[in-house]
Design a protein around this motif. Structure first.
Motif, PDB file in Angstrom:
ATOM      1  N   ALA A   1       0.039   7.565  -7.738  1.00  0.00           N
ATOM      2  CA  ALA A   1       0.158   7.454  -6.284  1.00  0.00           C
ATOM      3  C   ALA A   1      -0.754   6.354  -5.738  1.00  0.00           C
ATOM      4  CB  ALA A   1      -0.187   8.800  -5.639  1.00  0.00           C
ATOM      5  N   LEU A   2      -1.986   6.288  -6.235  1.00  0.00           N
ATOM      6  CA  LEU A   2      -2.910   5.242  -5.789  1.00  0.00           C
ATOM      7  C   LEU A   2      -2.385   3.858  -6.175  1.00  0.00           C
ATOM      8  CD1 LEU A   2      -6.371   6.848  -6.701  1.00  0.00           C
ATOM      9  CD2 LEU A   2      -5.376   6.576  -4.419  1.00  0.00           C
ATOM     10  N   GLY A   3      -1.800   3.766  -7.373  1.00  0.00           N
ATOM     11  CA  GLY A   3      -1.242   2.487  -7.803  1.00  0.00           C
ATOM     12  C   GLY A   3      -0.109   2.020  -6.919  1.00  0.00           C
ATOM     13  N   LEU A   4       0.777   2.951  -6.538  1.00  0.00           N
ATOM     14  CA  LEU A   4       1.901   2.595  -5.662  1.00  0.00           C
ATOM     15  C   LEU A   4       1.397   2.169  -4.281  1.00  0.00           C
ATOM     16  CD1 LEU A   4       4.426   5.434  -6.617  1.00  0.00           C
ATOM     17  CD2 LEU A   4       4.599   3.000  -7.186  1.00  0.00           C
ATOM     18  N   LEU A   5       0.397   2.864  -3.758  1.00  0.00           N
ATOM     19  CA  LEU A   5      -0.174   2.486  -2.461  1.00  0.00           C
ATOM     20  C   LEU A   5      -0.801   1.097  -2.531  1.00  0.00           C
ATOM     21  CD1 LEU A   5      -1.884   5.821  -1.302  1.00  0.00           C
ATOM     22  CD2 LEU A   5       0.120   4.714  -0.282  1.00  0.00           C
ATOM     23  N   ALA A   6      -1.510   0.823  -3.630  1.00  0.00           N
ATOM     24  CA  ALA A   6      -2.151  -0.486  -3.774  1.00  0.00           C
ATOM     25  C   ALA A   6      -1.117  -1.596  -3.886  1.00  0.00           C
ATOM     26  CB  ALA A   6      -3.063  -0.489  -5.007  1.00  0.00           C
TER      27      ALA A   6
ATOM     28  N   THR B   1      -6.606   2.011   1.349  1.00  0.00           N
ATOM     29  CA  THR B   1      -7.899   1.694   1.949  1.00  0.00           C
ATOM     30  C   THR B   1      -9.005   2.194   1.027  1.00  0.00           C
ATOM     31  OG1 THR B   1      -7.982   3.786   3.178  1.00  0.00           O
ATOM     32  CG2 THR B   1      -6.952   1.878   4.284  1.00  0.00           C
ATOM     33  N   LEU B   2     -10.219   1.740   1.295  1.00  0.00           N
ATOM     34  CA  LEU B   2     -11.343   2.151   0.455  1.00  0.00           C
ATOM     35  C   LEU B   2     -11.557   3.669   0.493  1.00  0.00           C
ATOM     36  CD1 LEU B   2     -13.653   1.277  -1.395  1.00  0.00           C
ATOM     37  CD2 LEU B   2     -15.077   0.976   0.641  1.00  0.00           C
ATOM     38  N   PRO B   3     -11.549   4.335   1.659  1.00  0.00           N
ATOM     39  CA  PRO B   3     -11.712   5.796   1.659  1.00  0.00           C
ATOM     40  C   PRO B   3     -10.619   6.526   0.880  1.00  0.00           C
ATOM     41  CG  PRO B   3     -12.109   4.914   3.861  1.00  0.00           C
ATOM     42  CD  PRO B   3     -11.553   3.797   3.041  1.00  0.00           C
ATOM     43  N   VAL B   4      -9.392   6.052   0.986  1.00  0.00           N
ATOM     44  CA  VAL B   4      -8.297   6.688   0.245  1.00  0.00           C
ATOM     45  C   VAL B   4      -8.513   6.538  -1.255  1.00  0.00           C
ATOM     46  CG1 VAL B   4      -5.828   6.556  -0.273  1.00  0.00           C
ATOM     47  CG2 VAL B   4      -6.612   6.446   2.096  1.00  0.00           C
TER      48      VAL B   4
ATOM     49  N   CYS C   1     -11.523   8.877  -2.310  1.00  0.00           N
ATOM     50  CA  CYS C   1     -11.137  10.295  -2.270  1.00  0.00           C
ATOM     51  C   CYS C   1     -10.112  10.626  -3.349  1.00  0.00           C
ATOM     52  CB  CYS C   1     -10.587  10.645  -0.895  1.00  0.00           C
ATOM     53  SG  CYS C   1     -11.831  10.631   0.420  1.00  0.00           S
ATOM     54  N   GLY C   2      -9.174   9.714  -3.588  1.00  0.00           N
ATOM     55  CA  GLY C   2      -8.176   9.953  -4.624  1.00  0.00           C
ATOM     56  C   GLY C   2      -8.800  10.063  -6.006  1.00  0.00           C
ATOM     57  N   LEU C   3      -9.709   9.159  -6.326  1.00  0.00           N
ATOM     58  CA  LEU C   3     -10.389   9.202  -7.625  1.00  0.00           C
ATOM     59  C   LEU C   3     -11.291  10.422  -7.734  1.00  0.00           C
ATOM     60  CD1 LEU C   3     -11.338   5.433  -7.974  1.00  0.00           C
ATOM     61  CD2 LEU C   3      -9.556   6.644  -9.236  1.00  0.00           C
TER      62      LEU C   3
ATOM     63  N   ALA D   1      -2.194  -1.670 -12.584  1.00  0.00           N
ATOM     64  CA  ALA D   1      -2.964  -1.091 -13.685  1.00  0.00           C
ATOM     65  C   ALA D   1      -3.195   0.395 -13.461  1.00  0.00           C
ATOM     66  CB  ALA D   1      -4.298  -1.825 -13.837  1.00  0.00           C
ATOM     67  N   LEU D   2      -3.410   0.814 -12.206  1.00  0.00           N
ATOM     68  CA  LEU D   2      -3.567   2.230 -11.904  1.00  0.00           C
ATOM     69  C   LEU D   2      -2.265   2.981 -12.167  1.00  0.00           C
ATOM     70  CD1 LEU D   2      -5.994   0.904 -10.252  1.00  0.00           C
ATOM     71  CD2 LEU D   2      -5.790   2.886  -8.744  1.00  0.00           C
ATOM     72  N   LEU D   3      -1.151   2.367 -11.805  1.00  0.00           N
ATOM     73  CA  LEU D   3       0.147   2.987 -12.042  1.00  0.00           C
ATOM     74  C   LEU D   3       0.407   3.157 -13.538  1.00  0.00           C
ATOM     75  CD1 LEU D   3       2.852   3.999 -10.891  1.00  0.00           C
ATOM     76  CD2 LEU D   3       3.673   1.625 -10.962  1.00  0.00           C
TER      77      LEU D   3
END
Length: 324
Positions: free
Chosen positions: A101-106, A112-115, A118-120, A182-184
C-alpha cells in the motif's frame, strides 16, 4: 556405546524439500528487505518537506523497530508464547500488505512523511518476532545433525540478500523509477514466504527434540550471567551502529555526490564482506573467545572513522566491504 554424529553439510540439509522451500521464501523476502535499505531513505528525502532531512530519515528508519521491539521483549522476557508458524504468517500478511500500500501511494506521489512513518510503525509490529520464528521453524525441521548447517544457511542467505543483492536492486529501481516501486516489490516478496509457512511449516515448529521453548527469557538472563553481559554488549553496539544507516544516504547525496546506485553499491560492498566473513567464521575458532568480539568492535569503529573521511564512492565501498 555412544555413536559420534557429524554435522551435516549445507547440501545434506537442503535434501529436505520443506527446509529448502522455507529457506527460499526467506531468501526472496530478504532481497525485498534489502531493496528498501536504499529506497526508503531516498523516498524520505523526496517527501520530507519542512522537516530537516536527517530527522526525517531517522524517523523513517526507526519506525519499523519501535512497536516490533516492544512485542519482541514481551515475547522474549515473559511467558507469552505464539507458535512460530503463526508469527510468520501474520508478519507476511501485515507487513506485505502495508508495504504494498505504501509503495502504491508513493508511486502515485500521494504519500506524506507522517503516512510513511505510521505505515512502517504499524506494518512492522511482527517483524522481529517473525524473523526469529523463521529460524526456529527451519532449525526445528532440520535433524539435530543439520541444525548448525541450517543456521549457517540462514545467516549466509541473509547477508547475501539483505546487504549484497537487495540494496543494488533497490538503488537501480529508485534511480530509474519512483522509489515506491521498491516498497511494492518488497511487499510482494513476502508472498513466497507466506506460502511456504502455510504449506511446509509444521504446527509444532519451535520445539526441539520434544522439549518446549523456555518459558521466560528473563529466567535465562538470570541463570546464565554471560548471556546478560552479551545482551548489553550487543545492545550498545547496535545503538551506536544505527546512526550509520541514517548518515550514509546523506553522506552519499551530499559530500560524495553519489546517487541511488552509489548507495546500493556501498551496501553491496558491506554485504559481500559480511558474506566472506560468515564463510570464514570457522577459521576464528582457535582465537580467544573473549578478545575476539572486542577486536571486531574495535575494527568496525576504525572502519567508521575511515568512512567519515571518504573522498569518493569507491573509497566508501571499500571501507564498507572491510566493515562487513
Amino acid at each position: 556405546m555412544a555413536v559420534e554424529t557429524r554435522n551435516w553439510s549445507y547440501w545434506r540439509v537442503l535434501r529436505d524439500c520443506r527446509v529448502w522451500v522455507l529457506l527460499a521464501g526467506d531468501l526472496v523476502s530478504n532481497v525485498g528487505d534489502g531493496m528498501i535499505i536504499t529506497a526508503l531513505p531516498l523516498l524520505t528525502l523526496r517527501i520530507h518537506g519542512g522537516v530537516p532531512a536527517p530527522l526525517a530519515v531517522a524517523a523513517v528508519e526507526a519506525s519499523p523497530y519501535v512497536l516490533a521491539t516492544v512485542l519482541a521483549f514481551t515475547v522474549g522476557l515473559t511467558r507469552l508464547r505464539i507458535p512460530p508458524r503463526a508469527l510468520i504468517i501474520v508478519d507476511c500478511l501485515l507487513r506485505g500488505g502495508v508495504l504494498a500500500a505504501l509503495g502504491l501511494l508513493a508511486m502515485a506521489d500521494a504519500i506524506t512523511l507522517p503516512v510513511l512513518v505510521c505505515g512502517l510503525l504499524i506494518g512492522s509490529v511482527f517483524r522481529l518476532v517473525g524473523m526469529s520464528a523463521r529460524r526456529l521453524a527451519v532449525t526445528a525441521m532440520a535433524a539435530p545433525e543439520g541444525r548448525l548447517a541450517a543456521n549457517g544457511l540462514l545467516g549466509t542467505s541473509t547477508s547475501l540478500a539483505i546487504y549484497a543483492i537487495g540494496p543494488v536492486a533497490g538503488g537501480i529501481l529508485a534511480a530509474g523509477h519512483n522509489p515506491g516501486i521498491a516498497l511494492l516489490v518488497d511487499g510482494a516478496s513476502l508472498v513466497l514466504l507466506l506460502a511456504a509457512a502455510i504449506v511446509v511449516t509444521p504446527q509444532a515448529a519451535g520445539s526441539v527434540d520434544g522439549e518446549s521453548i523456555p518459558r521466560s527469557g528473563l529466567r535465562i538472563l538470570r541463570r546464565v550471567r554471560v548471556t546478560a553481559r552479551l545482551l548489553v554488549v550487543v545492545f550498545g553496539f547496535n545503538l551506536f551502529y544505527m546512526p550509520i544507516e541514517i548518515a550514509l544516504p546523506l553522506l552519499v547525496r551530499g559530500p560524495l555526490g553519489g546517487d541511488a546506485v552509489s548507495l546500493g553499491l556501498i551496501w553491496a560492498g558491506f554485504g559481500v564482506g559480511a558474506l566472506i566473513g560468515a564463510v570464514l567464521t570457522g577459521l576464528l575458532r582457535k582465537l580467544p573467545e573473549q578478545r575476539l568480539p572486542v577486536l571486531i568492535i574495535t575494527a568496525w569503529a576504525a572502519v567508521v572513522l575511515l568512512l567519515t573521511v571518504a573522498p569518493s564512492v569507491p573509497y566508501a565501498v571499500a571501507a564498507f566491504f572491510v566493515g562487513g
